[in-house]
Design a protein around this motif. Structure first.
Motif, mmCIF file in Angstrom:
data_model
loop_
_atom_site.group_PDB
_atom_site.id
_atom_site.type_symbol
_atom_site.label_atom_id
_atom_site.label_comp_id
_atom_site.label_asym_id
_atom_site.label_seq_id
_atom_site.Cartn_x
_atom_site.Cartn_y
_atom_site.Cartn_z
ATOM 1 N N GLN A 159 0.810 -1.216 0.000
ATOM 2 C CA GLN A 159 0.000 0.000 0.000
ATOM 3 C C GLN A 159 0.845 1.267 0.000
ATOM 4 N N ALA A 160 2.044 1.165 0.609
ATOM 5 C CA ALA A 160 2.883 2.357 0.722
ATOM 6 C C ALA A 160 3.549 2.703 -0.601
ATOM 7 N N CYS A 161 3.702 1.713 -1.465
ATOM 8 C CA CYS A 161 4.469 1.938 -2.685
ATOM 9 C C CYS A 161 3.744 2.889 -3.637
ATOM 10 N N PHE A 192 13.111 3.427 -5.560
ATOM 11 C CA PHE A 192 14.077 3.339 -4.448
ATOM 12 C C PHE A 192 13.870 4.474 -3.439
ATOM 13 N N CYS A 193 12.608 4.756 -3.159
ATOM 14 C CA CYS A 193 12.316 5.836 -2.226
ATOM 15 C C CYS A 193 12.367 5.357 -0.786
ATOM 16 N N GLY A 194 12.143 4.065 -0.571
ATOM 17 C CA GLY A 194 12.224 3.543 0.787
ATOM 18 C C GLY A 194 10.939 3.633 1.579
ATOM 19 N N LEU A 195 9.826 3.970 0.942
ATOM 20 C CA LEU A 195 8.567 4.063 1.689
ATOM 21 C C LEU A 195 8.098 2.682 2.148
ATOM 22 N N GLU A 215 10.086 1.684 5.196
ATOM 23 C CA GLU A 215 9.617 2.456 6.337
ATOM 24 C C GLU A 215 8.280 1.930 6.855
#
Lengths: 365, 137
Positions: B56-58, B89-92, B95
């Motif tokens: 969901q975060a992506c 490659f944002c890292g959400l 996280e």
């Protein structure tokens, strides 16, 4: 009588000196440019439209990809716009981390400007030195955020991560090196007679003209107008730092180049102060898990490396922005290009284009 | 005087002659990366609870989490696939992970020869269609 004929030549979109995918059709009378038509849109990804289909947090990675050279300011502008809309108070430590990261990113962006302007004018050595120093900045940013270019570091209400162990020491160790590098670049390029002859007095922009075309940031200051959002309308914690606003005199290519050297020194000054003043504390404000700003609209401006960056966000109360518009400084800067080019020589086109500091990801968005 | 600037520039480049090279002989030698480096991904599948928060975060719908329900009606991880060609490659996702099952690793040589190889399969159960049947979160 010898008959002369105007010829039009096409530069780009795949040309080594057009900084990406910029295309321009030049009409030449001999060597003189009589008409120029910039063609933009080759890098258009529709970020403003994409944002409408993403949640507020998910937009952050896309803001990086507008001006990928100074991406941190774009993160900052976006998250501050949303915070303004939601009325979120950001913890102090987060604000200081944001300032440090933004200024580092600004230095990296100016390094690329110095380097690419030299390269466009045929000085390969002048390209090497700023890129050597940019590597130091990128190393710091990589240590802080994990990425070298597209950081996605800021979050609505704070920042993604605290300063890593050893970051402050390493930054203090690197800042003098950056300053030393700026001195070297100045000695290498700024004194060079060929460089001066090719830039001084070229494409002069008066303050009135710059303001009329909506220029801001370093390009406006090069014309001699002392205006910096960090000082004139302070956001974040910029009002606590002492720094000068360097200005140029004539607004020619030389001033625009030299101003960036001066701005790197001021950014270093801000980072030095921020490292001393940074308080302990949390790095994230209390933000709800699902970000739902109230119905309304917001406009927020920050000082990006290339000029004034503005975010306009409309919220309809749902988890996704109803509309987002970005005032990208590169797009504003490139607007005057046609005016600047008419009447100049073909060989100067490259210099003028390099001097207005655009990045095509930012022009096309 | 004309030419002095050129000489000054030459003096600066001349000094560089006695310094160590700033470049690295890349494929032979490699830079030491910081621990936060955003490289490729590692999934500790025993920690993963198949909650689908990463999915969901992506922002780009890169991640696909497949899950099955076991005999106690508990959700378990069946497959974990990432379409790396869309990854920012944002890292959400990292996280968002509540159990720290998904983390970045230090791999950065991600170029592949074939398009099919870009897909990153971090976990795949041999038989997905056991019991109650497979289900995507």
């Amino acid at each position: 009588m010898l008959k002369t004929q105007e010829i039009s030549i096409n530069v780009g979109p795949q040309h080594p000196s057009t900084h990406g995918v910029f295309r321009i059709v030049l009409k030449l009378d001999g060597e003189t440019i009589v008409d120029a038509e910039p063609v933009v849109g080759y890098l258009h990804r529709g970020i403003e439209k994409l944002a409408e289909d993403r949640t507020y947090t998910q937009v952050i990675p896309y803001t990086d990809r507008m001006d990928y050279l100074g991406a941190m300011s774009y993160n900052l502008g976006y998250v501050q716009a949303i915070e303004k809309l939601m009325g979120i108070e950001v913890p102090e430590r987060a604000e200081f981390i944001r300032v440090i990261a933004t200024e580092l990113s600004r230095i990296a962006s100016h390094h690329v400007f110095l380097a690419s302007m030299c390269l466009d004018m045929g000085s390969y050595t002048g390209w090497m030195y700023p890129f050597r120093d940019r590597e130091l900045v990128l190393e710091l940013l990589e240590m802080l955020t994990g990425s070298r270019m597209t950081f996605s570091f800021m979050r609505i209400g704070g920042v993604a991560d605290d300063l890593p162990e050893g970051f402050i020491e390493k930054t203090k160790q690197y800042l003098p090196k950056i300053l030393e590098g700026v001195d070297e670049e100045e000695g290498l390029i700024a004194g060079n007679e060929i460089f001066i002859a090719r830039t001084k007095g070229l494409a002069t922009v008066s303050v009135e003209k710059a303001l009329a075309w909506g220029w801001g940031g370093a390009n406006l200051r090069a014309s001699g107008y002392k205006f910096d959002l960090r000082k004139n309308r302070p956001y974040s914690v910029y009002d606590r730092f002492e720094f000068d606003i360097p200005t140029g005199a004539n607004g020619d290519c030389w001033d625009r180049f030299y101003l960036r050297l001066a701005e790197i020194r001021q950014s270093v000054k801000i980072i030095e102060q921020a490292l001393e003043m940074i308080p302990e504390g949390p790095i994230m404000a209390k933000v709800p898990k699902v970000i739902k700003p109230p119905v309304g609209e917001v406009y927020h401006e920050v000082e990006a490396p290339k000029g004034i960056l503005g975010y306009y966000v409309v919220s309809d109360g749902s988890t996704k922005p109803y509309r987002m518009h970005v005032r990208r400084p590169s797009f504003i800067n490139i607007g005057m290009l046609k005016e600047l080019l008419i009447g100049t020589k073909l060989a100067d086109f490259i210099t003028i284009f390099a001097s207005i500091d655009v990045v095509l990801g930012d022009v096309d968005c | 005087m004309n030419g002095m600037g050129l000489l000054k520039g030459l003096a600066i480049t001349f000094k560089e002659l006695w310094k160590k090279p700033v470049t690295l002989e890349y494929p032979e030698k490699k830079e030491k990366l910081p621990p936060r480096f955003h490289g490729s991904f590692t999934l500790y599948s025993e920690k993963c609870i198949a909650c689908g928060l990463c999915q969901q975060a992506c922002p780009n719908k890169v991640i696909k989490v497949g899950s099955i329900k076991d005999e106690n009606n508990k959700r378990k991880l069946a497959s974990y696939e990432m379409e790396m060609k869309y990854c920012l490659f944002c890292g959400l996702c990292v996280e968002a992970c509540p159990t720290n099952a998904l983390v970045f690793n230090q791999e950065y040589e991600l170029a592949k020869y074939n398009v099919e190889d870009i897909k990153l399969t971090l976990f795949k159960k041999e038989q997905i269609t056991t019991g109650e049947g497979s289900e995507n979160v």
